[in-house]
Design a protein around this motif. Structure first.
Motif, short mmCIF file in Angstrom:
data_model
loop_
_atom_site.label_atom_id
_atom_site.label_comp_id
_atom_site.label_asym_id
_atom_site.label_seq_id
_atom_site.Cartn_x
_atom_site.Cartn_y
_atom_site.Cartn_z
N ARG A 71 -47.71 28.48 41.81
CA ARG A 71 -48.06 29.74 42.49
C ARG A 71 -47.36 29.86 43.84
O ARG A 71 -47.09 30.97 44.30
CB ARG A 71 -49.58 29.83 42.69
N VAL A 72 -47.08 28.74 44.45
CA VAL A 72 -46.38 28.76 45.74
C VAL A 72 -45.12 27.91 45.62
O VAL A 72 -45.20 26.69 45.46
CB VAL A 72 -47.28 28.21 46.88
N GLY B 96 -51.72 38.82 22.66
CA GLY B 96 -53.17 38.65 22.67
C GLY B 96 -53.66 37.60 23.63
O GLY B 96 -54.68 36.94 23.37
N GLY B 97 -52.99 37.43 24.76
CA GLY B 97 -53.40 36.43 25.74
C GLY B 97 -54.81 36.65 26.27
O GLY B 97 -55.27 37.79 26.38
N SER B 98 -55.48 35.56 26.59
CA SER B 98 -56.83 35.64 27.16
C SER B 98 -56.76 36.17 28.58
O SER B 98 -55.68 36.26 29.19
CB SER B 98 -57.47 34.25 27.17
N MET C 264 -53.63 35.98 31.18
CA MET C 264 -53.02 37.18 31.75
C MET C 264 -52.93 37.08 33.27
O MET C 264 -51.93 37.47 33.88
CB MET C 264 -53.81 38.44 31.34
N ILE C 265 -53.97 36.57 33.89
CA ILE C 265 -53.96 36.44 35.35
C ILE C 265 -52.85 35.49 35.79
O ILE C 265 -52.13 35.75 36.77
CB ILE C 265 -55.33 35.93 35.86
N GLU C 266 -52.66 34.40 35.05
CA GLU C 266 -51.60 33.46 35.41
C GLU C 266 -50.20 34.03 35.18
O GLU C 266 -49.23 33.53 35.73
CB GLU C 266 -51.77 32.15 34.63
N LYS C 267 -50.11 35.06 34.36
CA LYS C 267 -48.81 35.68 34.10
C LYS C 267 -48.51 36.81 35.08
O LYS C 267 -47.54 37.55 34.91
CB LYS C 267 -48.74 36.19 32.65
N ILE C 268 -49.33 36.98 36.09
CA ILE C 268 -49.03 37.94 37.15
C ILE C 268 -48.11 37.24 38.15
O ILE C 268 -48.51 36.33 38.86
CB ILE C 268 -50.31 38.43 37.86
N ASP C 269 -46.88 37.66 38.16
CA ASP C 269 -45.85 37.04 39.01
C ASP C 269 -45.98 37.56 40.44
O ASP C 269 -46.12 38.76 40.68
CB ASP C 269 -44.47 37.39 38.46
#
Length: 518
Positions: A62-63, A112-114, A118-123
């Protein structure tokens, strides 16, 4: 000092070749994570972003690039002494080229991600670097798409730098990308908490087809599809034969498949011209359904759009092949049918469409552009229960008439208002679309219907998409011999209309639902 490029891509297409050419031109490459591993494997010299920042990647990635030594290197203006002095004071070396892809949010959503996935795929870092580089495009070249590599490499090879116009174009492309990316995220999160009318809406679409022209030849046009594809849509159909679809083809085909998805219980054929149905037939076989649809209006069907909700067989194909049609749409075609339909008809557009997703498509919102704004509404897909309809007149419809009323009511929903439709229980007989007064539409529909053999009109009924405002409509209907009507009801003059029906012995049913289609 050599120029520096920062590369962090999930799409590795062409990146090894591009990076290799940069190195040959004397560039230094900074990379992250998987990109570094790819370049290392290809033995392309590069340094980790950690080595540049002196700060380790942390928090599961994330960082890693959110650092002044990265963003200062991207945002610093080379033409301002104060910026350059600040960069020297803090040992910030300029970054002149950025190549970044974003985390696959859309792809994960389609898979169909959980919610957690989906939150982790927010760049965060990717869009931040892209926006920084794009803002400073006077000095920094920014790439997000492998298809742009060749042009940039050519300019660097020939000129030592990219053209300002190229950097402008690439910067604009970045902001289109990040806007689309954020729009998908906002839409996803809004749906998760069931937001139905947000204070602002941002729609995102991808190019499907660049059209030769629009509604008329002097109008430019492009066909865009939803960023999250709708399976039951013209955008996702597979074209098996014929010329490219035109603007008007696409609009008509879209209208036609919306009609067809309401007739799922039996083999059905829809014929459409200029956004209005000119024939709908339903039967036990698709061939018989075609016969009914053709018989409904053998003149207007010429040059029409045809949708069949069952596989096209050879017998049906033989009949369709005899007349000029613009488009045929079906879930599948037999080999024999394909051979027949393509024989000597290279321009006939044949589309294959996934009808299994027809019901899902009803969940999409409808968008209508107006000057200075956008109208948004649910589609007209209300589920109606004929058993709950009210017979308003003394005369009751017969069982056959009631079946015809159900068919007519389902079909009239797709006629432009003021919309009137005459049918029997398995086919349309006359359509009166879009007149400025309802009695005009009534006359058109009746004239078309009763120009046919009496065997077809014996059980003819009439449907009106909205209430009758005056009894003069009933006077016209009575002259034709129609003995059953279906309409929403709800006029202040309903009783006058009911009395007129009772006078002529006409059964009239109220549905309580209006189906305007402007």
């Amino acid at each position: 000092m050599s120029k520096r490029a920062l590369i962090s891509v999930s799409d590795k297409t062409g990146i090894v070749e591009f990076a290799g050419e940069l190195v040959k031109l004397g560039w230094e490459i900074i990379s992250t994570g998987g990109t570094k591993a790819t370049l290392d494997t290809a033995e392309i010299p590069n340094v980790s972003v950690d080595d540049v920042t002196g700060f380790p990647e942390m928090m599961d990635g994330r960082v890693k690039t959110l650092h002044p030594l990265v963003h200062g290197a991207l945002l610093g203006r080379r033409d301002l002494a104060t910026h350059m002095e600040a960069m020297r004071e803090h040992d910030i070396q300029p970054i002149d080229l950025v190549i970044v892809n974003l985390y696959p949010f859309k792809e994960t959503l389609l898979a169909g991600g959980s919610y957690e996935e989906m939150i982790e795929k927010i760049d965060i870092g990717g869009p931040s670097m892209l926006r920084s580089a794009a803002k400073n495009h006077a000095f920094v070249t920014v790439l997000t798409d492998p298809t742009d590599y060749a042009q940039v490499l050519s300019e660097l090879t020939e000129n030592g730098e990219t053209l300002f116009e190229t950097r402008q174009q690439l910067a604009a492309k970045v902001f289109r990308l990040t806007a689309s990316y954020d729009a998908l995220i906002a839409d996803y999160l809004g749906k998760e908490i069931h937001v139905t009318d947000p204070e602002r809406t941002t729609l995102t679409y991808d190019v499907n087809q660049r059209l030769r022209y629009g509604e008329n030849e002097h109008q430019a046009a492009v066909f865009y599809q939803t960023a999250l594809p709708t399976s039951y849509s013209i955008a996702q159909s597979k074209q098996l034969n014929g010329k490219a679809l035109s603007f008007n083809n696409i609009r008509d085909a879209d209208a036609a498949i919306k009609i067809a998805r309401d007739f799922t219980d039996a083999p059905t054929v829809v014929a459409l011209k200029h956004m209005n149905p000119c024939g709908i037939g339903t039967a036990e076989t698709i061939e018989q359904a075609w016969d009914y649809a053709f018989e409904a209006d053998p003149v207007s069907i010429f040059g029409g759009i045809i949708v069949l909700n069952r596989e096209v067989d050879a017998a049906t194909a033989e009949k369709m092949h005899k007349i000029f049609l613009e488009i045929i749409i079906a879930p599948s075609y037999s080999d024999e049918a394909l051979e027949i339909l393509t024989m000597k008809k290279k321009n006939l557009r044949l589309l294959q469409l996934d009808f299994s997703q027809a019901e899902v498509s009803k969940k999409e919102m409808e968008y209508t552009g107006v000057l200075g704004g956008l109208l948004v509404q649910n589609q007209d897909v209300i589920v109606e229960t004929p058993a709950e309809w009210t017979v308003a007149t003394k005369t009751q419809p017969t069982a056959t008439q009631f079946e015809a009323l159900k068919f007519a009511w389902k079909a009239v929903k797709f006629v432009k208002s003021n919309g009137i439709l005459v049918s029997n229980e398995h086919q349309t007989l006359g359509v009166g679309p879009g007149q400025t007064n309802r009695v005009g539409s009534v006359k058109l529909a009746l004239e078309a219907a009763f120009d046919k053999p009496s065997a077809l009109t014996e059980n003819a009924v009439l449907a009106s998409d909205a209430f009758f405002p005056f009894a003069d409509n009933i006077d016209e209907i009575a002259k034709s011999g129609v003995k059953a009507i279906v309409q929403p009801g709800g006029s202040v003059r309903d009783q006058e209309v009911i009395d007129a029906c009772d006078k002529y012995g006409i059964a009239m049913v109220f549905t309580g639902v209006r189906h305007f289609r402007h």
